[in-house]
Design an enzyme around this catalytic site. Structure first.
Site, PDB file in Angstrom:
ATOM      1  N   CYS A 146       0.812  -1.231   0.000  1.00  0.00           N
ATOM      2  CA  CYS A 146       0.000   0.000   0.000  1.00  0.00           C
ATOM      3  C   CYS A 146       0.838   1.271   0.000  1.00  0.00           C
ATOM      4  O   CYS A 146       0.573   2.211  -0.752  1.00  0.00           O
ATOM      5  CB  CYS A 146      -0.936  -0.013   1.208  1.00  0.00           C
ATOM      6  N   HIS A 178      -2.966   6.201   4.521  1.00  0.00           N
ATOM      7  CA  HIS A 178      -1.549   6.434   4.813  1.00  0.00           C
ATOM      8  C   HIS A 178      -1.147   7.835   4.343  1.00  0.00           C
ATOM      9  O   HIS A 178      -1.603   8.301   3.299  1.00  0.00           O
ATOM     10  CB  HIS A 178      -0.675   5.439   4.038  1.00  0.00           C
TER      11      HIS A 178
END
Ligand code: A2P
Length: 352
Positions: free
Chosen positions: A128, A253
């Site tokens: 990710c 994130h």
């Protein structure tokens, strides 16, 4: 007619998003099969307003499947992805099981879709934190060349799964009641010690390697090279280093990225223009009006948000930026489904 799709790990944090992304896909879908472990067999989940029963994953689950999306851990992928391929499916694997196999493409559609042509049934979905970084760096590389990247991450708890998210909630509740926080999962489920993530920042994601880097940092370094440097995970064309930190944000994130470009004529404006025109990127960069990407706002979006573009004050041809994306969507479920959509457009996906 349409594709028969299987989702392996359908009951997980990424699996839930995979279901949503398949609901929204432009691909023609004929049927959807939801797979998990025996623990969840019989459980009902919604797909397009219809209840589907979760089944245990066994080799025969993949009979008649054209496209299989895996997100149930590396060992499940190693065991069942070859079974799916043997039965004629294309596998898009969201785990790290095959990412560093030189024969298996590691793909972010905005960056290296042509690598899909080399597939032999399995395509790996990158980590990710790597995905959102290369989405933001590729337009810079195209416009000005890229020499070096130094990234520090601020990673959400959701990337560690539903149990880690529950741990964050339980710890936060305990802390606010003045009780002791209990940690059982983070920083890494299988490691010797556990620390609370609530009201904390943990500079450990995945296990430590012998060189003092964590495996997450190792992945960001070598996956970035494999994706951006023509498949060579050890390329010297772009220097990359990373520090990965878990913070108590549930989803999305954030990354602080320092990068050096080749072109001495690169400017902040030029980089902003390249980013604003790039697929999958939304520029949010207006400090005068306090506009910059935030984890809180990125959740649920397929885009990577970029802002705080500014020059380094001492190193020429060096800049900083801040990028944010929903780690469970672009970082996992959406990138996987986007790979399948891209393969369909390239004639690489077939109905049996
Ligand atoms: P289950 O719910 O049956 O345990 P998360 O990343 O949120 O922790 O989710 C992990 C996903 O992987 C879940 O859907 C989980 O299913 C699935 N999973 C774990 N172990 C296996 C296994 N041995 N076979 C198939 N699916 C598995």
């Amino acid at each position: 007619s349409g594709y028969n799709v299987a989702i392996v790990g359908a009951t997980g944090a990424v699996g839930a998003r995979m279901i949503k992304m398949v609901e929204q896909t432009s691909l023609p879908v004929n049927s959807v099969k939801l797979l998990a472990s025996s623990r969840s067999a019989g459980k009902q989940l919604q797909f397009n307003g219809q209840a589907l029963t979760v089944e245990e994953t066994v080799p025969e689950s993949f009979e008649g499947i054209d496209l299989s999306l895996f997100s149930a851990g590396g060992s499940v992928s190693k065991k069942f992805a070859p079974e799916a391929v043997k039965r004629g499916a294309v596998v898009v694997d969201n785990t790290s099981a095959f990412r560093m196999d030189p024969k298996i493409p590691l793909v972010v559609p905005e960056v290296n879709p042509e690598a899909l042509k080399l597939h032999h049934g399995i395509v790996a979905n990158p980590n990710c934190s790597t995905i959102q970084m290369v989405v933001a760096l590729e337009p810079v590389r195209k416009a000005f060349g890229l020499k070096r990247v130094i990234v520090s991450t601020y990673q959400a708890v959701g990337g560690a799964g539903n149990r880690a998210l529950k741990e964050l909630h339980d710890e936060a509740e305990a802390y606010l009641k003045g009780e002791e926080m209990e940690a059982h999962i983070l920083p890494v489920a299988g490691d010797k010690k556990h620390y609370p993530i609530a009201f904390n920042a943990l500079p450990q994601i995945d296990v430590f390697e012998e060189d003092g880097y964590t495996h997450e940092e190792w992945k960001m370094i070598h996956e970035t090279k494999k994706i951006m440097c023509g498949g060579d995970m050890d390329s010297k064309d772009i220097k990359v280093t990373a520090t990965c930190v878990r913070i108590p944000v549930p989803v999305s994130h954030s990354e602080s990225v320092y990068f050096e470009v080749e072109d001495p004529k690169a400017t902040v404006k030029g980089i902003q223009d390249a980013l604003a025109a790039a697929p999958g990127v939304v520029l949010q960069d207006d400090p005068d009006n306090q506009i910059y990407p935030q984890a809180h706002n990125a959740e649920g979006s397929k885009d990577t948000f970029v802002g705080r573009v500014r020059p380094d004050q001492e190193t020429p041809q060096a800049f900083h930026m801040w990028n944010v994306s929903d780690n469970l969507l672009k970082g996992a479920a959406w990138n996987s489904v986007q790979i399948a959509e891209t393969m369909d457009k390239m004639g690489l996906l077939h109905m049996q």
